[in-house]
Structure formats: structure tokens, C-alpha cells
Design a protein around this motif. Structure first.
Motif, PDB file in Angstrom:
ATOM      1  N   THR A   1       0.831  -1.203   0.000  1.00 23.69           N
ATOM      2  CA  THR A   1       0.000   0.000   0.000  1.00 23.69           C
ATOM      3  C   THR A   1       0.866   1.253   0.000  1.00 23.69           C
ATOM      4  OG1 THR A   1      -1.731  -1.185   1.177  1.00 23.69           O
ATOM      5  CG2 THR A   1      -1.834   1.216   1.222  1.00 23.69           C
TER       6      THR A   1
ATOM      7  N   CYS B   1     -14.864   6.007  10.705  1.00 25.80           N
ATOM      8  CA  CYS B   1     -15.867   5.150  10.057  1.00 25.80           C
ATOM      9  C   CYS B   1     -16.285   5.670   8.683  1.00 25.80           C
ATOM     10  CB  CYS B   1     -17.079   4.951  10.954  1.00 25.80           C
ATOM     11  SG  CYS B   1     -16.675   4.191  12.532  1.00 25.80           S
ATOM     12  N   THR B   2     -15.359   6.251   7.947  1.00 26.80           N
ATOM     13  CA  THR B   2     -15.615   6.614   6.557  1.00 26.80           C
ATOM     14  C   THR B   2     -14.583   5.886   5.705  1.00 26.80           C
ATOM     15  OG1 THR B   2     -14.177   8.546   6.577  1.00 26.80           O
ATOM     16  CG2 THR B   2     -16.483   8.911   7.180  1.00 26.80           C
ATOM     17  N   SER B   3     -14.863   5.736   4.435  1.00 20.90           N
ATOM     18  CA  SER B   3     -13.951   4.974   3.576  1.00 20.90           C
ATOM     19  C   SER B   3     -12.642   5.713   3.315  1.00 20.90           C
ATOM     20  CB  SER B   3     -14.640   4.641   2.251  1.00 20.90           C
ATOM     21  OG  SER B   3     -14.986   5.828   1.579  1.00 20.90           O
ATOM     22  N   THR B   4     -12.623   7.036   3.457  1.00 14.72           N
ATOM     23  CA  THR B   4     -11.421   7.818   3.175  1.00 14.72           C
ATOM     24  C   THR B   4     -10.769   8.421   4.408  1.00 14.72           C
ATOM     25  OG1 THR B   4     -12.690   9.838   2.871  1.00 14.72           O
ATOM     26  CG2 THR B   4     -12.307   8.486   0.911  1.00 14.72           C
ATOM     27  N   GLY B   5     -11.453   8.420   5.536  1.00 18.53           N
ATOM     28  CA  GLY B   5     -10.929   9.082   6.723  1.00 18.53           C
ATOM     29  C   GLY B   5     -11.247  10.562   6.764  1.00 18.53           C
TER      30      GLY B   5
ATOM     31  N   GLU C   1     -17.813  12.754   4.839  1.00 17.54           N
ATOM     32  CA  GLU C   1     -18.491  12.178   3.677  1.00 17.54           C
ATOM     33  C   GLU C   1     -18.633  13.154   2.515  1.00 17.54           C
ATOM     34  OE1 GLU C   1     -19.457   9.064   3.113  1.00 17.54           O
ATOM     35  OE2 GLU C   1     -18.824   8.344   5.074  1.00 17.54           O
TER      36      GLU C   1
ATOM     37  N   GLU D   1     -15.051  14.966  -1.683  1.00 19.12           N
ATOM     38  CA  GLU D   1     -14.802  14.035  -2.780  1.00 19.12           C
ATOM     39  C   GLU D   1     -13.295  13.929  -2.996  1.00 19.12           C
ATOM     40  OE1 GLU D   1     -15.757  13.486  -7.522  1.00 19.12           O
ATOM     41  OE2 GLU D   1     -16.800  15.019  -6.391  1.00 19.12           O
TER      42      GLU D   1
END
Length: 100
Positions: free
Chosen positions: A26, A73-77, A80, A83
Motif C-alpha cells: 500500500t 468510520c468513513t472509507s477515506t478518513g 463524507e 470528494e
């Protein structure tokens, strides 16, 4: 009893090696995407000897936490509504990958 401790050790070792390998992979992908100088061996060594440092460094290079607060708890940190765009994506993007 001795056999079970050997099995536990083998499973622990497998997951440790897997974690280090995925972290190094990664880190390498982020480094290549953002054109950051480095080598695969350095990615591996940093991941092996200081995994928390590698994770923090990846976070700093992929988001501007001075501008946007971190969100759990968000996909990107990030929140929301933000973008996230990679440097290779089209559109106007600032230096850290967040569309402005």
C-alpha cells in the motif's frame, strides 16, 4: 499442548508477514501514485520496523488534515461530503488529492 502452541505461533507469524506485506504494498502504491521518491526495500523496512509511522505518513500524504478534519468510520478518513480525487484523475485537484 506443545503442538498447539506451535500452531498458534505459525498462524501469528502468517498474519504478521501478511500485514507487513500489505502495508509495504500500500505504501509503495501511494508513493508511486503521488510521485514520492523511494524504493520497495525502504517501503518494506519502514513497514517492518515502524508500522504506525508508515500508516501515519500515508495518511498525511493522502489528505490535508489541516483543511479537513479527520472522520472515523468513513472509507477515506475524511468527512463524507469531501470528494477525494487521485492525481491521475481528471479535474482540478490540489496537491494532496482533494478536489477543490
Amino acid at each position: 499442548f506443545i503442538g498447539s502452541s506451535a500452531l498458534v505461533f505459525a498462524v501469528d507469524l502468517f498474519f504478521f508477514v501478511y500485514f507487513i506485506r500489505m502495508l509495504a504494498k500500500t505504501r509503495r502504491q501511494i508513493r508511486e501514485e503521488y510521485n514520492i521518491h523511494g524504493t520497495r526495500s525502504l517501503d518494506f523496512l519502514v513497514s517492518l520496523f515502524c508500522a504506525p509511522c508508515a500508516i501515519a505518513q500515508m495518511g498525511r500524504h493522502t489528505a490535508d488534515y489541516d483543511t479537513y478534519i479527520a472522520a472515523f468510520c468513513t472509507s477515506t478518513g475524511l468527512p463524507e461530503q469531501i470528494e477525494v480525487k487521485l492525481p491521475s484523475d481528471e479535474g482540478e485537484v490540489n496537491g494532496i488529492g482533494v478536489q477543490v
